[in-house]
Design a protein around this motif. Structure first.
Motif, PDB file in Angstrom:
ATOM      1  N   HIS A  75      -4.408  11.739   5.990  1.00  9.27           N
ATOM      2  CA  HIS A  75      -5.204  11.662   4.770  1.00  9.27           C
ATOM      3  C   HIS A  75      -4.483  12.357   3.619  1.00  9.27           C
ATOM      4  O   HIS A  75      -4.378  11.816   2.512  1.00  9.27           O
ATOM      5  N   MET A  76      -3.953  13.534   3.880  1.00 12.05           N
ATOM      6  CA  MET A  76      -3.221  14.276   2.849  1.00 12.05           C
ATOM      7  C   MET A  76      -1.939  13.538   2.456  1.00 12.05           C
ATOM      8  O   MET A  76      -1.580  13.481   1.277  1.00 12.05           O
ATOM      9  N   ALA A  77      -1.248  12.965   3.439  1.00 13.98           N
ATOM     10  CA  ALA A  77       0.006  12.255   3.155  1.00 13.98           C
ATOM     11  C   ALA A  77      -0.235  11.031   2.279  1.00 13.98           C
ATOM     12  O   ALA A  77       0.507  10.793   1.318  1.00 13.98           O
ATOM     13  N   GLN A  78      -1.270  10.253   2.579  1.00 18.88           N
ATOM     14  CA  GLN A  78      -1.509   9.061   1.772  1.00 18.88           C
ATOM     15  C   GLN A  78      -1.940   9.437   0.364  1.00 18.88           C
ATOM     16  O   GLN A  78      -1.567   8.773  -0.602  1.00 18.88           O
ATOM     17  N   LEU A  79      -2.688  10.520   0.225  1.00 18.70           N
ATOM     18  CA  LEU A  79      -3.068  10.946  -1.122  1.00 18.70           C
ATOM     19  C   LEU A  79      -1.858  11.452  -1.907  1.00 18.70           C
ATOM     20  O   LEU A  79      -1.746  11.227  -3.120  1.00 18.70           O
ATOM     21  N   ALA A  80      -0.930  12.114  -1.227  1.00 19.74           N
ATOM     22  CA  ALA A  80       0.300  12.567  -1.893  1.00 19.74           C
ATOM     23  C   ALA A  80       1.120  11.370  -2.363  1.00 19.74           C
ATOM     24  O   ALA A  80       1.617  11.349  -3.499  1.00 19.74           O
ATOM     25  N   LEU A  81       1.267  10.370  -1.518  1.00 16.42           N
ATOM     26  CA  LEU A  81       1.997   9.158  -1.919  1.00 16.42           C
ATOM     27  C   LEU A  81       1.293   8.445  -3.069  1.00 16.42           C
ATOM     28  O   LEU A  81       1.933   7.952  -4.001  1.00 16.42           O
ATOM     29  N   ASN A  82      -0.028   8.428  -3.015  1.00 15.08           N
ATOM     30  CA  ASN A  82      -0.827   7.833  -4.078  1.00 15.08           C
ATOM     31  C   ASN A  82      -0.570   8.549  -5.403  1.00 15.08           C
ATOM     32  O   ASN A  82      -0.475   7.910  -6.453  1.00 15.08           O
ATOM     33  N   ILE A 102       5.202   2.867  -2.513  1.00 15.93           N
ATOM     34  CA  ILE A 102       3.954   2.150  -2.229  1.00 15.93           C
ATOM     35  C   ILE A 102       3.974   1.519  -0.831  1.00 15.93           C
ATOM     36  O   ILE A 102       2.933   1.414  -0.178  1.00 15.93           O
ATOM     37  N   ALA A 103       5.151   1.135  -0.345  1.00  8.97           N
ATOM     38  CA  ALA A 103       5.242   0.631   1.035  1.00  8.97           C
ATOM     39  C   ALA A 103       4.919   1.754   2.018  1.00  8.97           C
ATOM     40  O   ALA A 103       4.228   1.532   3.023  1.00  8.97           O
ATOM     41  N   THR A 108       1.048   4.366   5.644  1.00 10.20           N
ATOM     42  CA  THR A 108       0.283   5.578   5.960  1.00 10.20           C
ATOM     43  C   THR A 108      -1.214   5.284   5.996  1.00 10.20           C
ATOM     44  O   THR A 108      -1.922   5.736   6.903  1.00 10.20           O
ATOM     45  N   VAL A 109      -1.692   4.525   5.030  1.00 14.14           N
ATOM     46  CA  VAL A 109      -3.120   4.165   5.021  1.00 14.14           C
ATOM     47  C   VAL A 109      -3.450   3.281   6.216  1.00 14.14           C
ATOM     48  O   VAL A 109      -4.498   3.454   6.856  1.00 14.14           O
ATOM     49  N   ALA A 110      -2.571   2.356   6.571  1.00 14.25           N
ATOM     50  CA  ALA A 110      -2.817   1.492   7.733  1.00 14.25           C
ATOM     51  C   ALA A 110      -2.919   2.312   9.010  1.00 14.25           C
ATOM     52  O   ALA A 110      -3.812   2.078   9.840  1.00 14.25           O
ATOM     53  N   VAL A 111      -2.043   3.290   9.160  1.00 14.24           N
ATOM     54  CA  VAL A 111      -2.099   4.149  10.354  1.00 14.24           C
ATOM     55  C   VAL A 111      -3.373   4.993  10.322  1.00 14.24           C
ATOM     56  O   VAL A 111      -4.037   5.171  11.346  1.00 14.24           O
ATOM     57  N   GLU A 112      -3.740   5.486   9.148  1.00 13.30           N
ATOM     58  CA  GLU A 112      -4.974   6.267   9.040  1.00 13.30           C
ATOM     59  C   GLU A 112      -6.189   5.416   9.409  1.00 13.30           C
ATOM     60  O   GLU A 112      -7.065   5.869  10.156  1.00 13.30           O
ATOM     61  N   VAL A 113      -6.236   4.188   8.918  1.00 15.61           N
ATOM     62  CA  VAL A 113      -7.350   3.295   9.252  1.00 15.61           C
ATOM     63  C   VAL A 113      -7.388   3.048  10.761  1.00 15.61           C
ATOM     64  O   VAL A 113      -8.455   3.099  11.382  1.00 15.61           O
ATOM     65  N   ALA A 114      -6.235   2.803  11.357  1.00 18.27           N
ATOM     66  CA  ALA A 114      -6.185   2.552  12.801  1.00 18.27           C
ATOM     67  C   ALA A 114      -6.634   3.783  13.591  1.00 18.27           C
ATOM     68  O   ALA A 114      -7.416   3.661  14.543  1.00 18.27           O
ATOM     69  N   GLY A 132      -6.553  -2.643   1.402  1.00 17.93           N
ATOM     70  CA  GLY A 132      -6.400  -3.955   0.773  1.00 17.93           C
ATOM     71  C   GLY A 132      -5.905  -3.856  -0.656  1.00 17.93           C
ATOM     72  O   GLY A 132      -5.008  -4.603  -1.071  1.00 17.93           O
ATOM     73  N   TRP A 133      -6.459  -2.929  -1.420  1.00 22.25           N
ATOM     74  CA  TRP A 133      -6.040  -2.762  -2.809  1.00 22.25           C
ATOM     75  C   TRP A 133      -4.593  -2.280  -2.878  1.00 22.25           C
ATOM     76  O   TRP A 133      -3.828  -2.736  -3.732  1.00 22.25           O
ATOM     77  N   CYS A 134      -4.225  -1.365  -2.003  1.00 16.65           N
ATOM     78  CA  CYS A 134      -2.835  -0.893  -1.980  1.00 16.65           C
ATOM     79  C   CYS A 134      -1.885  -2.045  -1.650  1.00 16.65           C
ATOM     80  O   CYS A 134      -0.805  -2.157  -2.249  1.00 16.65           O
ATOM     81  N   GLY A 135      -2.271  -2.900  -0.725  1.00 13.91           N
ATOM     82  CA  GLY A 135      -1.451  -4.076  -0.409  1.00 13.91           C
ATOM     83  C   GLY A 135      -1.329  -5.000  -1.615  1.00 13.91           C
ATOM     84  O   GLY A 135      -0.243  -5.514  -1.916  1.00 13.91           O
ATOM     85  N   PHE A 136      -2.435  -5.193  -2.315  1.00 15.98           N
ATOM     86  CA  PHE A 136      -2.422  -6.008  -3.528  1.00 15.98           C
ATOM     87  C   PHE A 136      -1.522  -5.356  -4.584  1.00 15.98           C
ATOM     88  O   PHE A 136      -0.714  -6.039  -5.234  1.00 15.98           O
TER      89      PHE A 136
END
Length: 152
Positions: A75-82, A102-103, A108-114, A132-136
């Motif tokens: 969670h912290m990693a994806q927010l840092a990348l964001n 962004i990749a 990171t978000v995909a792994v977090e969701v999983a 989904g929005w990040c992918g877009f």
């Protein structure tokens, strides 16, 4: 109320939004100058979408706090990348580097969701629109003209 849990849920999201906002100071003028695909949303769409996605991230941050340390780190990693992406794309105008950031965010978000999907399906569901929005956004990042070419 658990103040540590509340701080974990709110402060990283506020920090990511704030740092991302600093990096995106030139976003309105840069976005207006980009050669965008026909499916690119208007600039006015980004504020409401990100507000909703950040709100979901607060809820997601609240939920896994009591769960695994892995979920908290992701969670912290994806927010840092964001937080980093806007500065790389809008301020530095580095298309390739922003695509790499962004990749990494997408992964990171995909792994977090999983990971959350196994322990907290509701948190995973709340994070899925963000994925989904990040992918877009990744597709849009790849499709626009190089930000440096759009500089004043």
């Amino acid at each position: 109320m658990n103040l540590r849990r509340l701080a974990f849920a709110v402060l990283p999201v506020v920090g990511a939004a704030g740092l991302g906002g600093l990096g995106a100071r030139s976003a309105p003028s840069t976005y207006a100058r980009l050669d965008k695909p026909t499916w690119a949303p208007p600039a006015s769409a980004f504020g409401p979408v990100w507000s909703a996605l950040y709100a979901a991230n607060v809820v997601v941050g609240w939920r896994p706090y009591a769960s695994s340390p892995s979920a908290r780190r992701l969670h912290m990693a994806q927010l840092a990348l964001n937080a980093v992406w806007p500065a790389v794309f809008f301020s530095a105008r580095e298309k390739r580097a922003s695509l790499a950031v962004i990749a990494a965010l997408d992964a990171t978000v995909a792994v977090e969701v999983a990971l959350l999907g196994r322990d907290d399906p509701l948190a995973a569901a709340l994070l899925t629109p963000y994925l989904g929005w990040c992918g877009f956004a990744t597709a849009l990042n790849a499709a626009v003209s190089t930000p440096a070419a759009a500089a004043p």
